[in-house]
Design a protein around this motif. Structure first.
Motif, PDB file in Angstrom:
ATOM      1  N   ASP A  64       0.577  -1.041   0.066  1.00  0.00           N
ATOM      2  CA  ASP A  64      -0.295  -0.191  -0.060  1.00  0.00           C
ATOM      3  C   ASP A  64       1.023   1.070   0.202  1.00  0.00           C
ATOM      4  OD1 ASP A  64       1.147  -0.774   2.431  1.00  0.00           O
ATOM      5  OD2 ASP A  64      -0.705   0.068   3.749  1.00  0.00           O
ATOM      6  N   GLY A  65       2.035   0.945   0.342  1.00  0.00           N
ATOM      7  CA  GLY A  65       2.648   2.376  -0.740  1.00  0.00           C
ATOM      8  C   GLY A  65       4.183   1.714   0.386  1.00  0.00           C
ATOM      9  N   TYR A  66       5.653   3.188   0.639  1.00  0.00           N
ATOM     10  CA  TYR A  66       6.663   2.900   0.487  1.00  0.00           C
ATOM     11  C   TYR A  66       7.224   2.706   2.223  1.00  0.00           C
ATOM     12  CZ  TYR A  66       8.748   3.691  -4.311  1.00  0.00           C
ATOM     13  OH  TYR A  66       8.601   3.264  -5.173  1.00  0.00           O
ATOM     14  N   LEU A  67       7.891   2.114   2.567  1.00  0.00           N
ATOM     15  CA  LEU A  67       8.029   2.311   4.417  1.00  0.00           C
ATOM     16  C   LEU A  67       9.329   2.540   4.098  1.00  0.00           C
ATOM     17  CD1 LEU A  67       7.494   1.700   7.152  1.00  0.00           C
ATOM     18  CD2 LEU A  67       8.957  -0.331   6.825  1.00  0.00           C
ATOM     19  N   LEU A  68       9.574   4.196   4.939  1.00  0.00           N
ATOM     20  CA  LEU A  68      11.362   5.035   5.084  1.00  0.00           C
ATOM     21  C   LEU A  68      11.379   3.936   5.863  1.00  0.00           C
ATOM     22  CD1 LEU A  68      13.387   6.598   3.481  1.00  0.00           C
ATOM     23  CD2 LEU A  68      12.022   8.357   4.721  1.00  0.00           C
ATOM     24  N   LEU A  69      12.826   3.459   6.514  1.00  0.00           N
ATOM     25  CA  LEU A  69      13.945   3.134   7.775  1.00  0.00           C
ATOM     26  C   LEU A  69      15.082   3.846   7.041  1.00  0.00           C
ATOM     27  CD1 LEU A  69      13.395  -0.636   6.580  1.00  0.00           C
ATOM     28  CD2 LEU A  69      12.636   0.246   8.347  1.00  0.00           C
ATOM     29  N   TYR A  70      15.637   4.214   9.231  1.00  0.00           N
ATOM     30  CA  TYR A  70      16.724   5.170   9.544  1.00  0.00           C
ATOM     31  C   TYR A  70      16.923   4.745  10.307  1.00  0.00           C
ATOM     32  CZ  TYR A  70      19.515   9.319   9.955  1.00  0.00           C
ATOM     33  OH  TYR A  70      20.731  10.181  10.193  1.00  0.00           O
ATOM     34  N   LYS A  71      18.021   4.421  10.388  1.00  0.00           N
ATOM     35  CA  LYS A  71      19.131   3.628  11.304  1.00  0.00           C
ATOM     36  C   LYS A  71      21.186   4.791  11.401  1.00  0.00           C
ATOM     37  CE  LYS A  71      21.627  -0.401  13.138  1.00  0.00           C
ATOM     38  NZ  LYS A  71      21.017  -1.665  13.714  1.00  0.00           N
ATOM     39  N   ARG A  72      20.905   5.391  12.156  1.00  0.00           N
ATOM     40  CA  ARG A  72      22.032   5.634  13.330  1.00  0.00           C
ATOM     41  C   ARG A  72      22.683   4.518  14.057  1.00  0.00           C
ATOM     42  NH1 ARG A  72      21.556  10.560  17.020  1.00  0.00           N
ATOM     43  NH2 ARG A  72      21.491   9.022  18.029  1.00  0.00           N
ATOM     44  N   LEU A  73      24.323   4.475  13.979  1.00  0.00           N
ATOM     45  CA  LEU A  73      24.998   3.749  14.828  1.00  0.00           C
ATOM     46  C   LEU A  73      25.640   4.642  16.277  1.00  0.00           C
ATOM     47  CD1 LEU A  73      27.260   1.497  12.523  1.00  0.00           C
ATOM     48  CD2 LEU A  73      25.058   1.093  13.770  1.00  0.00           C
TER      49      LEU A  73
END
Length: 120
Positions: A64-73
């Motif tokens: 149903d759409g995009y999923l944006l993931l963000y990861k910071r170490l």
């Protein structure tokens, strides 16, 4: 979730530098320009890394759409391939190496050998 990619059928990295200020539409356009096709493939993760190698973004198409993931170490860096500006498909092992701070292309691999017939 991002350390274990078993839920994704394919994992691609966009090598080189990506401006992590880009949002969903810009990242999707970047994938389209580099792959030459729409990135609307379910269960496929596209990863991007900026100049600071302690953070990455991921883009996934869901039904149903995009999923944006963000990861910071908090400590350490990702060993991101910088020499080429392309999209590369990663195996599960290569993805695990990347998430552990290792390179996706090891310099040496330990070769498997057959055990000797008789050990005395």
């Amino acid at each position: 979730m991002l350390n274990d990619a078993v839920c994704f059928k394919n994992v691609y990295i966009v090598t080189g530098y990506t401006d992590l200020r880009f949002g969903i539409d810009s990242l999707a356009a970047l994938i389209k320009s580099k792959l030459g096709k729409e990135p609307l493939v379910p269960d496929t993760l596209y990863l991007f890394c900026g100049r600071r190698t302690d953070r990455i973004k991921g883009l996934v198409w869901e039904s149903d759409g995009y999923l944006l993931l963000y990861k910071r170490l908090e400590q350490g860096n990702f060993q991101w391939p910088r020499s080429e500006s392309e999209v590369r498909n990663l195996s599960q092992q290569q993805f695990r190496w990347l998430m552990e701070g290792l390179t996706v292309t090891p310099k040496r691999i330990v070769k498997q050998v057959e055990p000797p017939e008789y050990m005395g």
